[in-house]
Design an enzyme around this catalytic site. Structure first.
Site, mmCIF file in Angstrom:
data_model
loop_
_atom_site.group_PDB
_atom_site.id
_atom_site.type_symbol
_atom_site.label_atom_id
_atom_site.label_comp_id
_atom_site.label_asym_id
_atom_site.label_seq_id
_atom_site.Cartn_x
_atom_site.Cartn_y
_atom_site.Cartn_z
ATOM 1 N N GLN A 162 43.895 28.929 31.852
ATOM 2 C CA GLN A 162 44.426 29.822 32.877
ATOM 3 C C GLN A 162 45.949 29.886 32.775
ATOM 4 O OE1 GLN A 162 45.458 32.005 35.363
ATOM 5 N NE2 GLN A 162 43.618 31.483 36.537
ATOM 6 N N GLU A 203 40.591 32.248 40.634
ATOM 7 C CA GLU A 203 40.837 30.815 40.823
ATOM 8 C C GLU A 203 41.493 30.536 42.174
ATOM 9 O OE1 GLU A 203 43.312 27.063 38.892
ATOM 10 O OE2 GLU A 203 42.736 28.742 37.601
ATOM 11 N N ARG A 204 42.347 31.440 42.644
ATOM 12 C CA ARG A 204 43.028 31.233 43.919
ATOM 13 C C ARG A 204 42.009 31.173 45.056
ATOM 14 N NH1 ARG A 204 45.397 35.052 47.368
ATOM 15 N NH2 ARG A 204 47.023 34.218 48.719
ATOM 16 N N ARG A 216 47.066 41.576 39.529
ATOM 17 C CA ARG A 216 46.567 41.402 40.885
ATOM 18 C C ARG A 216 47.198 40.268 41.663
ATOM 19 N NH1 ARG A 216 40.064 42.179 39.826
ATOM 20 N NH2 ARG A 216 40.216 44.214 38.839
#
Length: 293
Positions: free
Chosen positions: A50, A94-95, A131
């Protein structure tokens, strides 16, 4: 033989790779009818490649509070975990996954996509840039990864991201700054505007510390950087060698004898000159009288 990165078009964008996960209904339609399902949160893990590394705690806390009240509205996009049987690896979201853990959720909505390692990384980078509220360093690193690993050009990135080519180029220039400056930028102590101004400075690290300490604006930073550049490019006069103790003592003796300031300039070839500086006609008369004795 080293294989060059395969250049692939970014024109198909995220929607072609992972579908639009803005809502469960649309996610179900995307990518040939892939359906939204739920998965235990402990069976989902982050992608170790990531590109985003910094997650602000206050943002995660705010999102966790929203998730406690309304749940996770947007499903995570995942792929089969290549290293854990029966598990899932996050491609996008992931957030939300981090915030859901803080909210103590046990299951999360997911949409499964069959993606290779390269595709998963490419999607993760693009998803973050498009995003997420990345800091300028993360954005620049994302562009750099896409160029280095996948062979994309600045022009292709600009077209795919809806950015100007100059925006991509300016972002990448930030990565040429010293590590200390990049860390200030990552931490938010400097803005991207400040950092771009520092690029032209002969000593960006020192100027960055000055900008932070004095709270300078971007325009002030630009002006200071220009001034430093001009100064650095201006030829400097060679410094005169320091006089030895004997020469300084002789100057003092002559000054005491004449009552005026005396300077002795001695050259390496043995020659030189003695200069007597007077401040009035009276001092000049006194010097002439002494020399004529």
């Amino acid at each position: 033989m080293t294989r060059k990165p395969q250049q692939r078009g970014l024109g198909r964008g995220l929607s072609a790779l992972i579908g639009d996960d803005s809502a469960p209904a649309e996610a179900e339609k995307a990518g040939g009818g892939a359906a939204v399902q739920t998965a235990p949160i402990e069976m989902i893990r982050a992608n170790p490649d990531q590109p985003r590394r910094d997650f602000r705690e206050e943002d995660l806390a705010e999102l966790a509070a929203s998730i406690r009240e309304k749940g996770v509205i947007q499903p995570l996009v995942v792929r089969t975990d290549p290293k854990k049987e029966g598990g899932w690896q996050i491609v996008a979201g992931e957030r939300r996954w981090r915030a859901a853990q803080r909210a103590q959720l046990h299951e999360l909505p997911i949409v499964v996509r069959e993606l290779s390692d390269d595709e998963a990384l490419e999607v993760a980078i693009i998803e973050n840039i498009q995003r997420a509220d990345l800091n300028p360093v993360e954005e620049a690193l994302g562009y750099r990864q896409l160029m280095d690993k996948f062979g994309h050009t600045q022009e292709k990135l600009a077209e795919a991201m809806g950015k100007s080519r100059s925006h991509i180029a300016n972002a990448l220039r930030l990565l040429t700054l010293p590590e200390s400056v990049v860390e200030h930028l990552r931490a938010g102590r400097l803005s991207a505007g400040h950092a771009r101004a520092l690029i032209t400075s002969p000593d960006p690290a020192a100027l960055a510390e000055q900008v932070i300490a004095r709270g300078l604006s971007v325009r002030q930073t630009e002006a200071l950087a220009r001034a430093q550049k001009v100064e650095a490019n201006t030829p400097k006069k060679p410094k005169k060698p320091e006089k030895d103790a004997d020469t300084r003592a002789l100057e003092a003796d002559l000054a005491a004898a004449t009552g005026v300031k005396v300077a002795i300039e001695h050259r390496n070839d043995g020659a030189g000159e003695v200069r007597l500086r007077y401040g009035s006609l009276e001092e000049l008369d006194s010097i002439c009288s002494i020399l004529s004795r």
